[in-house]
Design an enzyme around this catalytic site. Structure first.
Site, mmCIF file in Angstrom:
data_model
loop_
_atom_site.group_PDB
_atom_site.id
_atom_site.type_symbol
_atom_site.label_atom_id
_atom_site.label_comp_id
_atom_site.label_asym_id
_atom_site.label_seq_id
_atom_site.Cartn_x
_atom_site.Cartn_y
_atom_site.Cartn_z
ATOM 1 N N ASP A 138 -10.106 1.357 -4.327
ATOM 2 C CA ASP A 138 -8.997 1.321 -3.365
ATOM 3 C C ASP A 138 -8.206 2.619 -3.507
ATOM 4 O O ASP A 138 -8.790 3.681 -3.662
ATOM 5 C CB ASP A 138 -8.149 0.072 -3.582
ATOM 6 C CG ASP A 138 -7.483 -0.410 -2.298
ATOM 7 O OD1 ASP A 138 -6.692 0.344 -1.704
ATOM 8 O OD2 ASP A 138 -7.758 -1.548 -1.890
ATOM 9 N N ASN A 156 -10.223 5.098 1.737
ATOM 10 C CA ASN A 156 -9.402 4.907 0.543
ATOM 11 C C ASN A 156 -9.565 6.064 -0.426
ATOM 12 O O ASN A 156 -10.328 7.002 -0.189
ATOM 13 C CB ASN A 156 -9.771 3.590 -0.158
ATOM 14 C CG ASN A 156 -8.817 2.466 0.201
ATOM 15 O OD1 ASN A 156 -7.598 2.656 0.216
ATOM 16 N ND2 ASN A 156 -9.357 1.308 0.502
ATOM 17 N N GLU A 171 0.838 -1.209 0.000
ATOM 18 C CA GLU A 171 0.000 0.000 0.000
ATOM 19 C C GLU A 171 0.871 1.257 0.000
ATOM 20 O O GLU A 171 2.082 1.203 0.178
ATOM 21 C CB GLU A 171 -0.913 0.037 1.237
ATOM 22 C CG GLU A 171 -2.348 -0.398 0.987
ATOM 23 C CD GLU A 171 -3.138 0.610 0.163
ATOM 24 O OE1 GLU A 171 -2.555 1.595 -0.334
ATOM 25 O OE2 GLU A 171 -4.353 0.405 -0.001
#
Length: 286
Positions: free
Chosen positions: A193, A143, A15
């Site tokens: 996301d 997100n 991430e």
């Protein structure tokens, strides 16, 4: 237009990719592995933490702002030391940090979520001029935090809703209206996301479970999708010498063990070269 492996290290939950414009270097995280990773033209490196870390901004050539499960930290890349900037839900054992990004005013937006995606347990905050202020509450999976290049708009999502929101910003970068739906991805079963916006205002968003990053014009019109050989793409970032390359993190979390063979590329970090024109990530001003 070919998607290639940029870094072969496999993250459980990759991430938060950040291209540092002064160092010309990519940084990213394995949230569940509690690591910060990096590589440049000559070397790769990682740092271990004692809690989950998920997102970063750059303060100067040698210093990052890092978001962790309990705080926002000043992190020295030279010796690995850190000092607290601001607590972040430190007394809430249910939540950790998730998606975050610096804004064009030198602030930093950071979202939280429950460790088990507890419904409505998270929130989105902004650090600006030394103060951390909650912007939006009752978020399940924060997100898609990113900003239009003309400073007019911020984007964010609660992945659990399948919708990407946009909100108008004032001259200091604070929300200036109620958020409205920018993209409703529920009909396609797509999960928003992490995301980044390019120089033209196009939103590039990773879609968890779909093995792709999709691009949407400022009008919300779908323009193209980039296939990635990993089911769970998590976040894109623009990098490279001219900010023309798209770098993409991914995750192994949620992939059946039988599919996680030695050849599987899930959890690796990818690159698509010369795809669009990015903008430099803003400096975080403390």
């Amino acid at each position: 237009m070919t998607t290639q492996v940029y870094d072969a290290r496999k993250c459980q939950l990759g991430e938060g990719p950040l291209w540092h414009p002064e160092r010309q270097q990519l940084f990213w995280f394995d949230i569940l592995g509690r690591k910060l990773l990096t590589r440049d033209a000559s070397d790769s490196k990682d740092w271990d933490f004692d809690e989950e870390v998920s997102a970063a901004g750059w303060i100067d050539e040698a210093t990052l702002l890092i978001a962790s499960a309990t705080g926002l930290w000043r992190f020295d890349l030279r010796d690995g030391s850190r000092s607290i900037i601001s607590p972040l839900e430190r007394d809430n054992a249910v939540t950790r940090s998730n998606d975050g990004r610096a804004d064009p005013w030198g602030g930093f937006w950071i979202g939280t979520m429950g460790y088990n995606a507890e419904k409505g347990a998270g929130a989105i905050y902004r650090l600006y001029q030394g103060q951390l202020r909650k912007l939006f509450g009752e978020i399940t999976i924060s997100n898609t935090i990113c900003f239009a290049p003309n400073r007019s708009t911020a984007y964010f999502s609660d992945t659990a809703t399948g919708k990407v929101m946009r909100v108008a910003l004032d001259r200091s970068g604070w929300p200036d209206a109620a958020p409205e739906v920018f993209l409703d991805l529920t009909a396609g079963g797509l999960n928003p996301d992490g995301a980044v916006v390019d120089k033209s205002g196009t939103l590039w968003i990773a879609q968890w479970g779909a093995g792709r990053v999709a691009a949407y014009a400022p009008s919300g019109q779908f323009t193209q999708a980039i296939d990635v050989p990993a089911a769970h793409t998590t976040c894109p970032a623009f990098g490279g010498k001219d900010l023309g390359d798209l770098l993409i993190t991914s995750a192994r979390q949620g992939i059946p063990d039988a599919q996680l063979t030695e050849q599987a590329k899930d959890g690796r970090t990818f690159i698509v070269e010369k795809i669009a024109q990015g903008v430099p990530e803003p400096r975080v001003i403390l």
